[in-house]
Design a protein around this motif. Structure first.
Motif, PDB file in Angstrom:
ATOM      1  N   GLU A 289       0.817  -1.214   0.000  1.00 13.91           N
ATOM      2  CA  GLU A 289       0.000   0.000   0.000  1.00 13.91           C
ATOM      3  C   GLU A 289       0.856   1.272   0.000  1.00 13.91           C
ATOM      4  OE1 GLU A 289       0.956  -1.118   4.172  1.00 13.91           O
ATOM      5  OE2 GLU A 289       0.164  -2.204   2.434  1.00 13.91           O
TER       6      GLU A 289
ATOM      7  N   ASP B 146      -0.415   5.021  -0.739  1.00  9.79           N
ATOM      8  CA  ASP B 146      -0.294   6.125   0.218  1.00  9.79           C
ATOM      9  C   ASP B 146       0.270   7.360  -0.494  1.00  9.79           C
ATOM     10  OD1 ASP B 146      -1.117   4.377   2.207  1.00  9.79           O
ATOM     11  OD2 ASP B 146       0.907   4.053   3.003  1.00  9.79           O
ATOM     12  N   TYR B 147       1.285   7.113  -1.307  1.00  7.79           N
ATOM     13  CA  TYR B 147       1.944   8.213  -2.030  1.00  7.79           C
ATOM     14  C   TYR B 147       1.001   8.825  -3.066  1.00  7.79           C
ATOM     15  CZ  TYR B 147       5.983  10.591  -4.205  1.00  7.79           C
ATOM     16  OH  TYR B 147       6.874  11.512  -4.697  1.00  7.79           O
TER      17      TYR B 147
ATOM     18  N   GLN C 275      -2.142   9.095  -2.859  1.00  8.70           N
ATOM     19  CA  GLN C 275      -3.059   9.967  -2.106  1.00  8.70           C
ATOM     20  C   GLN C 275      -2.353  11.246  -1.672  1.00  8.70           C
ATOM     21  OE1 GLN C 275      -5.842   8.530   1.218  1.00  8.70           O
ATOM     22  NE2 GLN C 275      -4.076   9.307   2.369  1.00  8.70           N
ATOM     23  N   ASP C 276      -1.166  11.105  -1.074  1.00 11.26           N
ATOM     24  CA  ASP C 276      -0.462  12.261  -0.520  1.00 11.26           C
ATOM     25  C   ASP C 276      -0.034  13.251  -1.600  1.00 11.26           C
ATOM     26  OD1 ASP C 276      -0.758  10.931   1.861  1.00 11.26           O
ATOM     27  OD2 ASP C 276       1.343  10.271   1.996  1.00 11.26           O
TER      28      ASP C 276
ATOM     29  N   HIS D 162      -8.062   4.593   0.474  1.00 10.48           N
ATOM     30  CA  HIS D 162      -7.326   5.790   0.091  1.00 10.48           C
ATOM     31  C   HIS D 162      -8.228   6.779  -0.632  1.00 10.48           C
ATOM     32  CE1 HIS D 162      -4.112   2.859   0.739  1.00 10.48           C
ATOM     33  NE2 HIS D 162      -3.269   3.867   0.845  1.00 10.48           N
TER      34      HIS D 162
END
Length: 651
Positions: A339, A343-344, A346-347, A374
């Motif tokens: 994941e 995560d990246y 999304q960020d 996410h």
């Protein structure tokens, strides 16, 4: 024919730069095309008109205009845009607005980094001044042992701005792999890191850098970036010293076919081919790719998981031409879990998430559901390359990532540094199929007689030249190696080495490498089809299949499988794998034997090592069949060497 998994909305079609291009052709050239297939046909039959139109529409800037688009329409030897002088870096660095982000970067070695377009231009100017102070000029070679971080991007652009020639290798490459590549081109300057972090592991690279300094006799200077912070390298200067020089941002105007960079083949069976691409050829190809196929718009955030040792890094940097922000990642994509990249996404608010088919397959196997965990509201597209994306991978993206997302699976190669079967933002997406042949890429499927076929599997060939085809191979007198690589089978026609099926609706299906195809009782099948069936069993994490000739028999076809941790290859699992192949592929392609291995050997660019394994099992000395330095996991070859030792020559 099944219904599309995705169809672009009227708003998406209207927004696409491809739509604007077709209208522009009608307004300025009086050309009208009823659909994409008609536009593609024109682009490959009227090469000069298409590329001239793209040059004008894409705003290619040249210090000197071209005399003619295509002086010689032949392969090899095509001569593009003679008389034009330009600079790739000048076009790219003129793209973005001053305060907008040019690069967003995440690393497992240090905190996140962001560079604005003004900051990027300033650091490129400083790096160029530093390289100039080291004596670097037009035609000199600058090589980089650097990861996928902003410093690598700015160093490349600085090198290109001087008319010097760039080449890079990822720091996970071993010393011999790097020397085998860089020594061929006799570099003047080496740029390197002291080390890096991959997941939880710290890897000191100072000893390798010192070894490169000894084994590359033409080096005059080495510059080390303290990325991991392990310490200096004797005889090398620091990165800050390189960037300490002030100077204006200037660009050396070079001919259209002046070398820009050197890329390399995998090098599994000998020295890697040093493939040279030019400023102009890469520029016009990337203008086409960015505007018309990727549909890059100002402000987009473009990500592709890659290292600096793969052409996708060069491809990703090129998306800056669309005034986008490039999103870089350096580290283990599965740390602390798969994941991490979501995560990246999304960020960083990625608009395009580019990855490999194998990563998508891993997410599917693990049961990831990014749509549920996410915020992917910014995401408009998902790209896949590296190997054929299985139909189940398409299902996973639309079921587990985002229902309304454009999934484009592409196929191309380091040889042309682009995809010639590509995504098209105005076309639907069909399960297991690549959307269409790229504009300007005259891709055909040839049967055994060298005739184009539709709705049948054939050899992937390119029948007309493309500007981004190699200028030459470095140190290849008489172009012998270049001609042997692409033009021996069909004189004047590029043979790429893949099996492809062009469907009657214009889509394409890649079924694997033609030099590793499985021919059983006259029925040919690409290895990717067999892998798709085998990997459907949840316990199987990787696979490799070869077909070995045996006198007086149909041959011996062993299937090697790597299994999930703690799983044993039981008779039940063997039966299930065989049944999968029988039902999903054909009864003729059921393996003669299924053998468990700890790992499947893969190249540094993650390709399965089919042909070298076949040669080892047929008795070729391992050191002649494959260079271990070219492998991501060299120890994986040991099981096949051991098996070859147990096989008699006639077995």
């Amino acid at each position: 024919m099944s219904a599309p998994l995705w169809t672009p909305s009227p708003e998406a079609v209207e927004r696409a730069t491809l739509t604007r291009f077709t209208r522009w052709l009608e307004e300025t050239r009086g050309l009208s095309f009823p659909d994409y297939e008609a536009l593609w046909s024109w682009s490959v039959s009227e090469l000069e008109d298409f590329w001239a139109a793209l040059w004008e529409f894409g705003g290619v800037r040249a210090r000197s205009p071209y005399d003619r688009v295509l002086a010689r329409r032949e392969m090899p030897g095509a001569q593009w845009f003679g008389g034009a002088e330009l600079n790739y870096a000048e076009q790219l660095l003129g793209a973005g607005g001053p305060g907008e982000p040019a690069i967003v970067a995440r690393s497992q070695t240090r905190p996140d980094v962001e560079l604005s377009w003004d900051e990027l231009r300033d650091q490129v100017a400083r790096a160029a001044a530093g390289l100039r102070a080291l004596g670097v000029g037009r035609g000199d070679r600058v090589v980089a042992y650097l990861p996928n971080i902003p410093e690598t991007v700015l160093a490349f652009l600085a090198t290109a701005s001087l008319g010097a020639i760039w080449s890079s290798a990822a720091p996970e490459f071993g010393a011999r792999s790097v020397v085998d590549r860089f020594a061929q081109i006799e570099p003047k300057v080496l740029l390197a890191v002291d080390g890096y972090r991959y997941g939880a592991r710290e890897l000191d690279r100072r000893e390798i850098v010192a070894g490169l300094m000894r084994e590359l006799p033409t080096l005059e200077h080495t510059v080390v970036l303290p990325y991991l912070g392990t310490g200096s390298v004797e005889g090398a200067m620091g990165w800050d010293e390189l960037l300490a020089h002030d100077g204006p941002l200037t660009f050396e105007a070079v001919p259209f076919d002046h070398p820009l960079w050197v890329l390399y083949s995998s090098g599994t069976t000998g020295l890697p081919k040093a493939i040279v691409h030019g400023h102009g050829g890469i520029l016009v190809e990337q203008v086409k790719k960015n505007l018309l196929h990727l549909d890059v718009h100002p402000g987009d955030r473009m990500f592709w998981f890659t290292t600096t040792g793969w052409m996708m890094w060069n491809f990703l940097v090129g998306t800056l031409l669309g005034s986008s922000t490039i999103v870089l990642f350096d580290g283990n994509p599965a740390h602390p879990g798969l994941e991490a990249l979501w995560d990246y996404a999304q960020d960083a608010r990625m608009t395009c998430f580019g990855t490999s088919a194998s990563y998508i397959a891993s997410c599917l196997k693990t049961g990831l559901e990014p749509r549920a965990t996410h915020d992917l509201g910014a995401l408009r597209s998902v790209g896949s390359t590296g190997s054929p994306l299985a139909p189940e991978g398409f299902d996973w993206v639309y079921g587990s990532v985002k229902e309304d997302v454009w999934l484009f699976s592409t196929s191309g190669g380091t040889d042309v540094c682009t995809a010639f079967v590509s995504g098209v933002p105005t076309l639907p997406v069909h399960r297991g199929e690549l959307q269409a042949r790229a504009l300007g890429a005259a891709v055909q499927a040839f049967d055994e007689s060298g005739r184009p076929v539709v709705d049948e599997v054939g050899e992937l060939v390119i029948t007309e030249p493309m500007p981004s085809m190699p200028l030459f191979f470095w140190n290849d007198p008489g172009e012998e190696r270049y001609r042997a690589s692409y033009f021996e089978s069909y004189p004047g026609v590029w043979r790429h080495g893949d099996w492809i099926e062009i469907t009657s609706r214009g889509t394409a299906i890649i079924t694997g490498r033609s030099d590793s195809t499985i021919n059983r009782h006259g029925v040919r099948m690409g290895t990717s089809e067999i892998y798709r069936a085998v990997l459907a069993e949840p316990e199987v994490v990787d696979a490799l299949v070869v077909d070995l000739p045996r006198p007086g028999t149909a041959g011996w076809m062993p299937l090697f499988v790597a299994l999930d941790e703690g799983v044993q290859l039981t008779d039940d699992l063997r039966a299930r794998i065989a049944r999968r192949v029988r039902v999903d592929c054909s009864p003729r392609h059921v393996p003669d034997e299924i053998i468990a291995v700890a790992e499947v050997p893969r190249t540094l660019s993650n390709k399965v090592l089919e042909v070298p394994v076949k040669r080892i099992l047929m008795g070729t000395a391992p050191e002649e069949a494959a260079s271990r330095e070219s492998l991501a996991n060299p120890a994986a070859l040991d099981a096949f060497v051991e098996l070859a030792g147990r096989l008699s020559p006639s077995a």
